[in-house]
Design an enzyme around this catalytic site. Structure first.
Site, mmCIF file in Angstrom:
data_model
loop_
_atom_site.group_PDB
_atom_site.id
_atom_site.type_symbol
_atom_site.label_atom_id
_atom_site.label_comp_id
_atom_site.label_asym_id
_atom_site.label_seq_id
_atom_site.Cartn_x
_atom_site.Cartn_y
_atom_site.Cartn_z
ATOM 1 N N LYS A 154 0.815 -1.076 -0.045
ATOM 2 C CA LYS A 154 -0.088 0.064 0.146
ATOM 3 C C LYS A 154 0.763 1.160 -0.042
ATOM 4 O O LYS A 154 1.713 1.395 0.809
ATOM 5 C CB LYS A 154 -0.951 0.102 1.326
ATOM 6 C CG LYS A 154 -2.125 -1.313 1.398
ATOM 7 C CD LYS A 154 -2.866 -1.011 0.179
ATOM 8 C CE LYS A 154 -4.038 -1.905 0.086
ATOM 9 N NZ LYS A 154 -5.209 -1.574 -0.987
ATOM 10 N N LYS A 250 -13.959 -6.684 -7.892
ATOM 11 C CA LYS A 250 -14.390 -6.978 -6.406
ATOM 12 C C LYS A 250 -15.988 -7.205 -6.575
ATOM 13 O O LYS A 250 -16.716 -6.228 -6.813
ATOM 14 C CB LYS A 250 -14.016 -5.993 -5.560
ATOM 15 C CG LYS A 250 -12.719 -5.620 -5.177
ATOM 16 C CD LYS A 250 -12.396 -4.492 -4.237
ATOM 17 C CE LYS A 250 -10.881 -4.215 -3.985
ATOM 18 N NZ LYS A 250 -10.740 -2.661 -3.585
HETATM 19 C C1 LIG Z 1 -6.957 -7.104 3.544
HETATM 20 C C2 LIG Z 1 -6.891 -5.912 2.159
HETATM 21 C C3 LIG Z 1 -7.510 -5.062 2.710
HETATM 22 C C4 LIG Z 1 -7.542 -6.563 1.067
HETATM 23 C C5 LIG Z 1 -7.029 -6.426 -0.185
HETATM 24 N N1 LIG Z 1 -5.786 -6.956 -0.654
HETATM 25 C C6 LIG Z 1 -6.952 -5.033 -0.681
HETATM 26 O O1 LIG Z 1 -6.011 -4.432 -0.521
HETATM 27 N N2 LIG Z 1 -8.324 -4.046 -0.777
HETATM 28 C C7 LIG Z 1 -8.120 -2.768 -0.699
HETATM 29 C C8 LIG Z 1 -9.681 -2.475 -0.251
HETATM 30 C C9 LIG Z 1 -9.335 -1.329 0.767
HETATM 31 O O2 LIG Z 1 -10.147 -1.971 1.838
HETATM 32 C C10 LIG Z 1 -10.690 -0.645 2.496
HETATM 33 C C11 LIG Z 1 -10.268 0.762 2.079
HETATM 34 C C12 LIG Z 1 -10.999 1.714 2.891
HETATM 35 O O3 LIG Z 1 -10.845 2.755 2.540
HETATM 36 C C13 LIG Z 1 -12.053 1.179 3.837
HETATM 37 C C14 LIG Z 1 -12.486 0.096 4.214
HETATM 38 C C15 LIG Z 1 -11.710 -0.990 3.522
HETATM 39 C C16 LIG Z 1 -12.142 -2.108 3.937
HETATM 40 O O4 LIG Z 1 -11.776 -3.444 3.534
HETATM 41 N N3 LIG Z 1 -13.260 -2.057 4.415
HETATM 42 C C17 LIG Z 1 -13.580 -0.586 4.940
HETATM 43 C C18 LIG Z 1 -14.658 -0.117 4.681
HETATM 44 C C19 LIG Z 1 -8.065 -2.367 -2.291
HETATM 45 O O5 LIG Z 1 -7.737 -3.162 -3.231
HETATM 46 O O6 LIG Z 1 -8.288 -1.264 -2.435
HETATM 47 MG MG LIG Z 2 -7.198 -1.222 -4.526
#
Ligand SMILES: CC(C)C[C@H](N)C(=O)N[C@H](CCOc1cc(O)cc2c1C(=O)N[C@@H]2C)C(=O)O
Ligand SMILES: [Mg+2]
Length: 331
Positions: A154, A250
């Site tokens: 990230k 997703k």
């Molecule tokens: C465990 C990881 C988050 C799962 C995946 N690898 C990932 O990176 N997903 C993100 C999604 C980010 O998740 C968020 C962001 C956010 O601002 C708020 C939330 C979440 C979430 O999972 N729950 C809260 C609502 C991606 O691909 O961007």
């Molecule tokens: Mg993403």
């Protein structure tokens, strides 16, 4: 098509603590907030889980209310096919779509992939996410995960070249993908992309804010660029072809597995690479997403790996290998 007459619908918000915390460019989370839909008929219950995303104006309470508003339609025999036109794409429809598929699988005795006439999923290597932090903190977290073959890093804007260099030093063997979650600008795009390319990053996810990503079509992209916040369902694909090389599908964005599979087919036909992604959620969210993995170049289904506890009958994870669900979990 299986009749859904005399079905009942229940829904609730369920919270699962995250082990530590999870940080991206938009802030930090300490728990996964999910909404679960259950459709019951003839003594059988199908379940589906979703994660409302504030980025798209969704809240757990509004998502719960949107599912509950479908109670009469479900009692009147709402089918999965009719559901697609009855609700907008988003988290609420995802939970209901997955619950209807789970119930249909239970009622017919078929596994979900056979029911939907899709390839049988096998085990896949999932990305493992490293939270946003200082270069030193991210290097330390990466060192602990350096045995994993695929890491999703990230990023968050200022200082990203230093972050990605520190991460690469800490994991020389892992394939790296990065996710900027819309935090870059046109001004730092070329510099940040070059820094990623220089350390062998394979793909960058959503560098620019959705709706402000036209610059991606004008530059020479030194590595693959993947849309996440810019892409939702099939309707959003075509205009993105000049800007992106891949799309992150997703189920919470598509509004369920039904649209996710149709979107995967359409994305492939347009020449996009596919990532199947997730929010911070339990195995019940990951299980239906496993049906998209046969078409995916990248599998990003690590939500449960970040939780302090998962559901009963959770998916099997052997380090970064994730296996298809048992019918006792879903489908
Ligand atoms: C465990 C990881 C988050 C799962 C995946 N690898 C990932 O990176 N997903 C993100 C999604 C980010 O998740 C968020 C962001 C956010 O601002 C708020 C939330 C979440 C979430 O999972 N729950 C809260 C609502 C991606 O691909 O961007
Ligand atoms: Mg993403």
């Amino acid at each position: 098509m299986t009749s859904m007459k005399f079905a009942s619908l229940a829904a609730r918000i369920e919270r699962f603590p995250i082990a530590g915390s999870f940080t991206i460019s938009r802030g930090a989370k300490t728990e996964a907030v999910t909404v679960v839909a259950e459709v019951s008929r003839d003594g059988l219950t199908g379940r589906g889980e979703c994660v409302p995303y504030p980025r798209y104006g969704e809240t757990p309470e509004a998502t719960l209310a949107a599912i509950q508003a479908m109670q009469q339609a479900v009692a009147d025999g709402l089918t999965r096919q009719a559901l697609q036109a009855s609700m907008l794409p988003g988290a609420a429809r995802n939970a209901l779509d997955c619950a209807l598929i789970d119930l249909e699988a239970k009622a017919t005795g078929l596994r979900a992939w056979n029911l939907l006439d899709r390839p049988v999923p096998g085990e896949r290597t999932t990305a493992y996410t490293i939270s946003l932090g200082t270069p030193e903190a991210m290097a330390a977290a990466t060192a602990r995960a350096a045995h994993r073959p695929l890491l999703k890093i990230k990023l968050g804007g200022d200082g990203d070249p230093e972050r990605i260099m520190a991460v690469r030093k800490a994991a020389s063997e892992s394939e790296l993908i990065v996710d900027a979650n819309e935090a870059w600008t046109e001004a730092n795009l070329a510099h940040n992309l070059a820094a990623c390319a220089a350390v062998g990053v394979t793909l960058v996810e959503q560098p620019l804010p959705a709706g402000q990503d036209e610059a991606l079509a004008r530059i020479r992209r030194p590595l693959a660029v993947c849309a996440d916040e810019s892409v939702h369902d099939r309707n959003s694909l075509a205009p993105l072809r000049a800007r992106y090389d891949a799309v992150n599908i997703k189920l919470d964005k598509t509004g369920g597995l039904t649209e996710a599979l149709a979107m995967a087919d359409a994305a492939q036909a347009l020449g996009f690479e596919i990532m199947i992604g997730c929010m911070v959620a339990t195995s019940l969210s990951m299980a239906p997403a496993m049906l998209v993995t046969p078409q995916a170049r990248f599998v990003d289904l690590d939500g449960p790996l970040l939780l302090a506890r998962d559901r009963d009958h959770a998916l099997r994870y052997d380090d970064s290998l994730v296996y298809p669900p048992d019918a006792s979990l879903w489908g």
